[in-house]
Design a protein around this motif. Sequence first.
Motif, PDB file in Angstrom:
ATOM      1  N   LYS A 102       0.813  -1.210  -0.062  1.00 53.97           N
ATOM      2  CA  LYS A 102       0.096  -0.020   0.023  1.00 53.97           C
ATOM      3  C   LYS A 102       1.035   1.314  -0.008  1.00 53.97           C
ATOM      4  CE  LYS A 102      -4.100   2.129   2.062  1.00 53.97           C
ATOM      5  NZ  LYS A 102      -3.850   3.322   1.373  1.00 53.97           N
ATOM      6  N   SER A 111      -3.033   5.457  -1.657  1.00 51.58           N
ATOM      7  CA  SER A 111      -3.528   4.707  -2.776  1.00 51.58           C
ATOM      8  C   SER A 111      -4.412   3.392  -2.193  1.00 51.58           C
ATOM      9  CB  SER A 111      -2.339   4.261  -3.678  1.00 51.58           C
ATOM     10  OG  SER A 111      -1.541   3.100  -2.813  1.00 51.58           O
ATOM     11  N   TYR A 137      -4.990  -0.717  -1.878  1.00 55.81           N
ATOM     12  CA  TYR A 137      -3.957  -1.819  -1.485  1.00 55.81           C
ATOM     13  C   TYR A 137      -3.734  -2.738  -2.825  1.00 55.81           C
ATOM     14  CZ  TYR A 137      -4.972  -1.464   3.473  1.00 55.81           C
ATOM     15  OH  TYR A 137      -5.059  -1.016   4.733  1.00 55.81           O
ATOM     16  N   GLY A 138      -2.439  -2.767  -3.194  1.00 52.08           N
ATOM     17  CA  GLY A 138      -2.132  -3.437  -4.498  1.00 52.08           C
ATOM     18  C   GLY A 138      -1.704  -4.990  -3.978  1.00 52.08           C
ATOM     19  N   THR A 141      -4.133  -7.273  -8.698  1.00 52.43           N
ATOM     20  CA  THR A 141      -5.494  -6.695  -8.299  1.00 52.43           C
ATOM     21  C   THR A 141      -5.351  -5.624  -7.215  1.00 52.43           C
ATOM     22  OG1 THR A 141      -7.930  -7.554  -7.660  1.00 52.43           O
ATOM     23  CG2 THR A 141      -5.884  -8.508  -6.293  1.00 52.43           C
ATOM     24  N   ALA A 142      -6.329  -5.090  -6.977  1.00 51.18           N
ATOM     25  CA  ALA A 142      -6.163  -3.890  -6.108  1.00 51.18           C
ATOM     26  C   ALA A 142      -7.843  -3.762  -5.600  1.00 51.18           C
ATOM     27  CB  ALA A 142      -5.982  -2.476  -6.537  1.00 51.18           C
ATOM     28  N   LEU A 179      -9.760  -7.931  -0.676  1.00 53.32           N
ATOM     29  CA  LEU A 179      -8.814  -8.341  -1.571  1.00 53.32           C
ATOM     30  C   LEU A 179      -8.877  -9.852  -1.755  1.00 53.32           C
ATOM     31  CD1 LEU A 179      -5.297  -6.834  -0.435  1.00 53.32           C
ATOM     32  CD2 LEU A 179      -6.318  -6.763  -2.589  1.00 53.32           C
TER      33      LEU A 179
END
Length: 127
Positions: A9, A13, A15-16, A27-28, A35
Amino acid sequence: MLYPLYVWKDKNSAYGASFPDLPGVFTAADELNALPAKAQEAAATMYEGETHIPEATSIEKWKDAADYADGYWMLVNIDRSRINTKPVRLNISLPENLLREIDAFAKAHQLTRSGFLAQAALKAMAR
Protein backbone atom coordinates in the motif's frame (compact mmCIF):
# COMPACT_ATOMS: atom_id res chain seq x y z
CA MET A 1 -6.09 -23.86 -2.73
CA LEU A 2 -4.20 -21.33 -0.59
CA TYR A 3 -1.95 -19.05 -2.63
CA PRO A 4 0.50 -16.53 -1.18
CA LEU A 5 -0.65 -13.02 -2.08
CA TYR A 6 1.88 -10.20 -1.83
CA VAL A 7 0.21 -6.98 -0.63
CA TRP A 8 1.49 -3.41 -0.62
CA LYS A 9 0.00 0.00 0.00
CA ASP A 10 1.45 3.29 -1.13
CA LYS A 11 0.40 6.50 0.57
CA ASN A 12 -2.96 7.77 -0.76
CA SER A 13 -3.61 4.63 -2.82
CA ALA A 14 -5.57 1.42 -2.71
CA TYR A 15 -4.04 -1.84 -1.55
CA GLY A 16 -2.23 -3.51 -4.43
CA ALA A 17 -1.64 -7.25 -4.60
CA SER A 18 -0.05 -9.87 -6.80
CA PHE A 19 0.47 -13.62 -6.84
CA PRO A 20 4.04 -14.77 -7.43
CA ASP A 21 2.67 -18.22 -8.33
CA LEU A 22 0.21 -16.77 -10.85
CA PRO A 23 2.28 -14.49 -13.10
CA GLY A 24 0.31 -11.57 -14.44
CA VAL A 25 -2.45 -11.73 -11.83
CA PHE A 26 -2.68 -8.37 -10.09
CA THR A 27 -5.53 -6.80 -8.18
CA ALA A 28 -6.34 -3.85 -5.96
CA ALA A 29 -8.94 -2.87 -3.40
CA ASP A 30 -9.68 0.14 -1.25
CA GLU A 31 -10.29 -2.08 1.78
CA LEU A 32 -7.97 -4.89 2.83
CA ASN A 33 -10.87 -7.25 3.52
CA ALA A 34 -11.98 -6.92 -0.11
CA LEU A 35 -8.71 -8.33 -1.48
CA PRO A 36 -9.62 -12.06 -1.31
CA ALA A 37 -12.72 -11.61 -3.49
CA LYS A 38 -10.84 -9.32 -5.87
CA ALA A 39 -8.01 -11.86 -6.04
CA GLN A 40 -10.43 -14.67 -6.98
CA GLU A 41 -11.93 -12.47 -9.70
CA ALA A 42 -8.50 -11.54 -11.07
CA ALA A 43 -7.33 -15.18 -11.15
CA ALA A 44 -10.55 -16.30 -12.84
CA THR A 45 -10.21 -13.58 -15.47
CA MET A 46 -6.52 -14.25 -16.13
CA TYR A 47 -6.87 -18.01 -16.44
CA GLU A 48 -10.18 -18.13 -18.27
CA GLY A 49 -9.83 -20.62 -21.09
CA GLU A 50 -6.37 -21.79 -20.02
CA THR A 51 -5.68 -25.48 -19.68
CA HIS A 52 -3.19 -25.18 -16.81
CA ILE A 53 -3.35 -23.14 -13.61
CA PRO A 54 -0.06 -23.15 -11.68
CA GLU A 55 0.02 -24.85 -8.28
CA ALA A 56 0.44 -22.80 -5.12
CA THR A 57 3.75 -22.74 -3.30
CA SER A 58 4.53 -21.66 0.24
CA ILE A 59 5.23 -18.09 1.30
CA GLU A 60 8.71 -19.26 2.36
CA LYS A 61 9.64 -19.63 -1.31
CA TRP A 62 9.04 -15.90 -1.90
CA LYS A 63 9.43 -14.11 1.44
CA ASP A 64 13.12 -13.24 1.06
CA ALA A 65 12.96 -12.19 -2.61
CA ALA A 66 13.97 -8.56 -3.18
CA ASP A 67 10.83 -7.90 -5.27
CA TYR A 68 8.69 -8.57 -2.20
CA ALA A 69 10.58 -6.60 0.45
CA ASP A 70 8.27 -3.62 0.98
CA GLY A 71 4.92 -5.28 1.65
CA TYR A 72 3.45 -8.20 3.50
CA TRP A 73 1.85 -11.55 2.78
CA MET A 74 -1.63 -13.01 2.96
CA LEU A 75 -2.76 -16.52 2.16
CA VAL A 76 -5.79 -16.35 -0.12
CA ASN A 77 -8.00 -19.27 -1.03
CA ILE A 78 -8.42 -19.40 -4.80
CA ASP A 79 -11.27 -21.73 -5.67
CA ARG A 80 -9.89 -23.28 -8.82
CA SER A 81 -13.23 -24.96 -9.51
CA ARG A 82 -14.70 -21.49 -10.12
CA ILE A 83 -12.16 -20.86 -12.87
CA ASN A 84 -13.66 -22.25 -16.02
CA THR A 85 -10.79 -23.49 -18.09
CA LYS A 86 -12.95 -24.71 -20.94
CA PRO A 87 -13.96 -21.93 -23.31
CA VAL A 88 -17.47 -22.10 -24.73
CA ARG A 89 -18.13 -20.39 -28.02
CA LEU A 90 -21.28 -18.32 -28.20
CA ASN A 91 -22.97 -16.04 -30.65
CA ILE A 92 -24.31 -12.72 -29.38
CA SER A 93 -25.51 -9.57 -31.06
CA LEU A 94 -24.46 -6.11 -29.94
CA PRO A 95 -24.84 -2.68 -31.49
CA GLU A 96 -21.86 -2.00 -33.74
CA ASN A 97 -20.86 1.20 -31.92
CA LEU A 98 -20.94 -0.60 -28.53
CA LEU A 99 -18.73 -3.37 -29.93
CA ARG A 100 -16.20 -0.78 -31.14
CA GLU A 101 -16.16 0.82 -27.68
CA ILE A 102 -15.73 -2.57 -25.99
CA ASP A 103 -12.84 -3.47 -28.29
CA ALA A 104 -11.11 -0.12 -27.74
CA PHE A 105 -11.49 -0.37 -23.96
CA ALA A 106 -10.30 -3.98 -23.88
CA LYS A 107 -7.26 -3.16 -26.03
CA ALA A 108 -6.37 -0.16 -23.85
CA HIS A 109 -6.47 -2.40 -20.77
CA GLN A 110 -4.56 -5.32 -22.35
CA LEU A 111 -7.64 -7.56 -22.36
CA THR A 112 -9.30 -9.64 -25.02
CA ARG A 113 -12.90 -8.90 -25.93
CA SER A 114 -13.94 -12.15 -24.25
CA GLY A 115 -11.88 -11.41 -21.15
CA PHE A 116 -13.41 -7.96 -20.84
CA LEU A 117 -16.98 -9.22 -21.29
CA ALA A 118 -16.38 -12.00 -18.75
CA GLN A 119 -14.92 -9.52 -16.26
CA ALA A 120 -17.83 -7.11 -16.76
CA ALA A 121 -20.35 -9.93 -16.29
CA LEU A 122 -18.66 -11.12 -13.09
CA LYS A 123 -18.62 -7.57 -11.72
CA ALA A 124 -22.30 -7.05 -12.55
CA MET A 125 -23.32 -10.35 -10.95
CA ALA A 126 -21.33 -9.61 -7.80
CA ARG A 127 -23.54 -6.59 -7.06
